[in-house]
Write an enzyme that holds these catalytic residues in place. Structure first.
Site, PDB file in Angstrom:
ATOM      1  N   ASP A 123       0.660  -0.742  -0.266  1.00 37.78           N
ATOM      2  CA  ASP A 123       0.175   0.192   0.221  1.00 37.78           C
ATOM      3  C   ASP A 123       0.994   1.219   0.539  1.00 37.78           C
ATOM      4  O   ASP A 123       2.482   1.481   0.129  1.00 37.78           O
ATOM      5  CB  ASP A 123      -0.939   0.051   1.480  1.00 37.78           C
ATOM      6  CG  ASP A 123      -2.315   0.334   1.549  1.00 37.78           C
ATOM      7  OD1 ASP A 123      -2.020   1.762   0.366  1.00 37.78           O
ATOM      8  OD2 ASP A 123      -1.671   1.700   2.542  1.00 37.78           O
ATOM      9  N   SER A 124       0.184   2.353  -0.313  1.00 35.29           N
ATOM     10  CA  SER A 124       1.108   3.337  -0.291  1.00 35.29           C
ATOM     11  C   SER A 124       1.598   3.635   1.440  1.00 35.29           C
ATOM     12  O   SER A 124       2.285   4.881   1.495  1.00 35.29           O
ATOM     13  CB  SER A 124       0.501   4.836  -0.492  1.00 35.29           C
ATOM     14  OG  SER A 124      -0.832   5.078   0.604  1.00 35.29           O
ATOM     15  N   GLY A 164      -3.710   8.801  -3.727  1.00 35.62           N
ATOM     16  CA  GLY A 164      -4.523   8.770  -4.685  1.00 35.62           C
ATOM     17  C   GLY A 164      -4.964   9.989  -5.441  1.00 35.62           C
ATOM     18  O   GLY A 164      -5.737  10.050  -6.207  1.00 35.62           O
ATOM     19  N   CYS A 194      -4.262  -1.563  -1.727  1.00 34.87           N
ATOM     20  CA  CYS A 194      -4.509  -0.264  -1.684  1.00 34.87           C
ATOM     21  C   CYS A 194      -5.991   0.338  -2.994  1.00 34.87           C
ATOM     22  O   CYS A 194      -5.904  -0.775  -3.900  1.00 34.87           O
ATOM     23  CB  CYS A 194      -2.673   0.438  -2.404  1.00 34.87           C
ATOM     24  SG  CYS A 194      -3.404   1.740  -3.290  1.00 34.87           S
ATOM     25  N   GLU A 220      -2.455   9.121   8.372  1.00 32.66           N
ATOM     26  CA  GLU A 220      -0.972   8.870   8.513  1.00 32.66           C
ATOM     27  C   GLU A 220      -0.521   9.885   9.342  1.00 32.66           C
ATOM     28  O   GLU A 220       0.553   9.631   9.932  1.00 32.66           O
ATOM     29  CB  GLU A 220      -0.452   9.300   7.141  1.00 32.66           C
ATOM     30  CG  GLU A 220      -0.869   8.145   5.560  1.00 32.66           C
ATOM     31  CD  GLU A 220      -0.218   6.948   5.967  1.00 32.66           C
ATOM     32  OE1 GLU A 220       1.179   7.123   6.516  1.00 32.66           O
ATOM     33  OE2 GLU A 220      -0.566   6.308   5.282  1.00 32.66           O
ATOM     34  N   CYS A 236     -11.058   2.453   0.268  1.00 27.62           N
ATOM     35  CA  CYS A 236      -9.567   2.924   0.366  1.00 27.62           C
ATOM     36  C   CYS A 236      -9.213   2.397   1.401  1.00 27.62           C
ATOM     37  O   CYS A 236      -9.392   2.789   2.695  1.00 27.62           O
ATOM     38  CB  CYS A 236      -9.129   4.883   0.545  1.00 27.62           C
ATOM     39  SG  CYS A 236      -7.987   4.802   1.108  1.00 27.62           S
ATOM     40  N   HIS A 244      -7.287   3.143   3.680  1.00 30.77           N
ATOM     41  CA  HIS A 244      -7.196   3.655   5.014  1.00 30.77           C
ATOM     42  C   HIS A 244      -8.059   4.061   5.844  1.00 30.77           C
ATOM     43  O   HIS A 244      -8.529   4.289   7.428  1.00 30.77           O
ATOM     44  CB  HIS A 244      -6.160   5.310   4.614  1.00 30.77           C
ATOM     45  CG  HIS A 244      -4.825   5.588   4.291  1.00 30.77           C
ATOM     46  ND1 HIS A 244      -4.509   4.369   3.420  1.00 30.77           N
ATOM     47  CD2 HIS A 244      -4.135   6.228   4.645  1.00 30.77           C
ATOM     48  CE1 HIS A 244      -3.132   5.078   3.206  1.00 30.77           C
ATOM     49  NE2 HIS A 244      -2.465   5.531   4.418  1.00 30.77           N
TER      50      HIS A 244
HETATM   51  N1  DGL Z   1      -4.677   3.554   1.058  1.00 27.87           N
HETATM   52  C1  DGL Z   1      -5.168   3.394  -0.210  1.00 27.87           C
HETATM   53  C2  DGL Z   1      -5.995   3.372  -1.238  1.00 27.87           C
HETATM   54  O1  DGL Z   1      -6.271   2.629  -1.019  1.00 27.87           O
HETATM   55  C3  DGL Z   1      -3.682   4.720  -1.198  1.00 27.87           C
HETATM   56  C4  DGL Z   1      -4.520   5.931  -0.751  1.00 27.87           C
HETATM   57  C5  DGL Z   1      -3.880   7.042  -1.127  1.00 27.87           C
HETATM   58  O2  DGL Z   1      -2.083   6.764  -0.484  1.00 27.87           O
HETATM   59  O3  DGL Z   1      -3.923   8.142  -1.183  1.00 27.87           O
HETATM   60  O4  DGL Z   1      -5.953   3.904  -1.431  1.00 27.87           O
END
Ligand code: DGL
Length: 272
Positions: free
Chosen positions: A10-11, A43, A73, A152, A186, A188
């Site tokens: 993931d990011s 994103g 992600c 984050e 997402c 997150h």
């Molecule tokens: N957690 C990721 C997602 O599901 C990345 C979110 C991001 O880095 O903007 O989209």
């Protein structure tokens, strides 16, 4: 039986929502996680850049010879899943299909809400998959670009006035629309589940894409005879592209186990 690890990326912190569930339902599997914390958020980025990052993340994980890779992600799953599948000879799992299947199954009134990053919403991938699974569903989608930076920075708990205000502003149109199911598109966002759930109310089912994806991965590995059946707990390794310390604090909190000492920083740009 296949004892090779499962790679997950993931990011940043978001993919841990998939890791937590993978570890819970398949404790004997070895997991290698990569969080691209040096380049989060993904994103708002263009497709071209996202495909480049996705290839590098995959190349890094492939150095561990995994039996499968989980794109934990939403952004990469909606943008680069086909590219990664075409370029790799091991199973590559994304979050869209499993989440859409869960939402199509759970909704009673046929009104589904979707929140995700700009890139995920722009792709239309969740809507396309939902339309195939259950035609006629009404999908109300909203991009929520400020949620990933909040998560984050550790600002995701109930009582955090900034998190509550921002989430409320994004979610108001979905609540007004009367959705009974909300896809947290997402990975997150489930870290903010308590805040989101409190705003939407107890009658709205929240679909956690990381969790749904992990369950799908388990089913598929079983079908393909790729499970690791050896007794004992698997090894979990974490890698990031920025400070290991910052990631370790929040990851330990979220996973409910101390990962300090098990997180390493790497140079992701060295992988192509
Ligand atoms: N957690 C990721 C997602 O599901 C990345 C979110 C991001 O880095 O903007 O989209």
């Amino acid at each position: 039986m296949d004892t090779r690890p499962i790679g997950v990326f993931d990011s940043g912190l978001g993919g841990l929502t998939a890791v937590r569930e993978l570890a819970r339902i398949m404790p004997e599997e070895d997991l290698v996680y990569f969080g691209d914390t040096g380049r989060v958020p993904y994103g708002g980025r263009s497709r071209e850049i996202l495909v480049k990052y996705a290839r590098q993340d995959t190349a890094f994980l492939r150095s561990f010879h995994p039996k499968a890779i989980v794109i934990a992600c939403g952004t990469v799953s909606t943008t680069a899943l086909d590219v990664l599948r075409a370029e790799n000879d091991i199973p590559i799992f994304g979050v869209v299909g499993p989440a859409a299947r869960a939402a199509a199954h759970v909704t009673r009134n046929g009104r589904v809400g979707l929140i995700g990053t700009k890139a995920s919403i722009r792709s239309g991938a969740y809507e396309r998959t939902l339309a195939k699974l259950r035609p006629g569903l009404e999908v109300t989608a909203r991009a929520c670009p400020l949620l990933v930076p909040l998560v984050e920075s550790g600002r995701f708990r109930p009582g955090d006035i900034v998190a509550e205000t921002v989430a409320g502003e994004y979610l108001a149109p979905l609540r007004e629309r009367g959705v009974d199911t909300l896809i947290l598109g997402c990975t997150h966002y489930p870290l903010m589940k308590a805040v989101i759930g409190a705003y939407m109310g107890p009658d709205v089912s929240l679909v956690d894409v990381g969790e749904q994806c992990a369950r799908w991965v388990k089913r598929q590995l079983e079908l393909d005879g790729l499970r690791n059946q050896r007794p004992g707990a698997g090894r979990r390794r974490y890698f990031v592209s920025d400070s290991a310390e910052d990631f370790s604090d929040l990851a330990s909190l979220f996973l409910g186990e101390d990962v300090h000492g098990g997180v390493e920083q790497i140079d992701i740009t060295a992988y192509e």
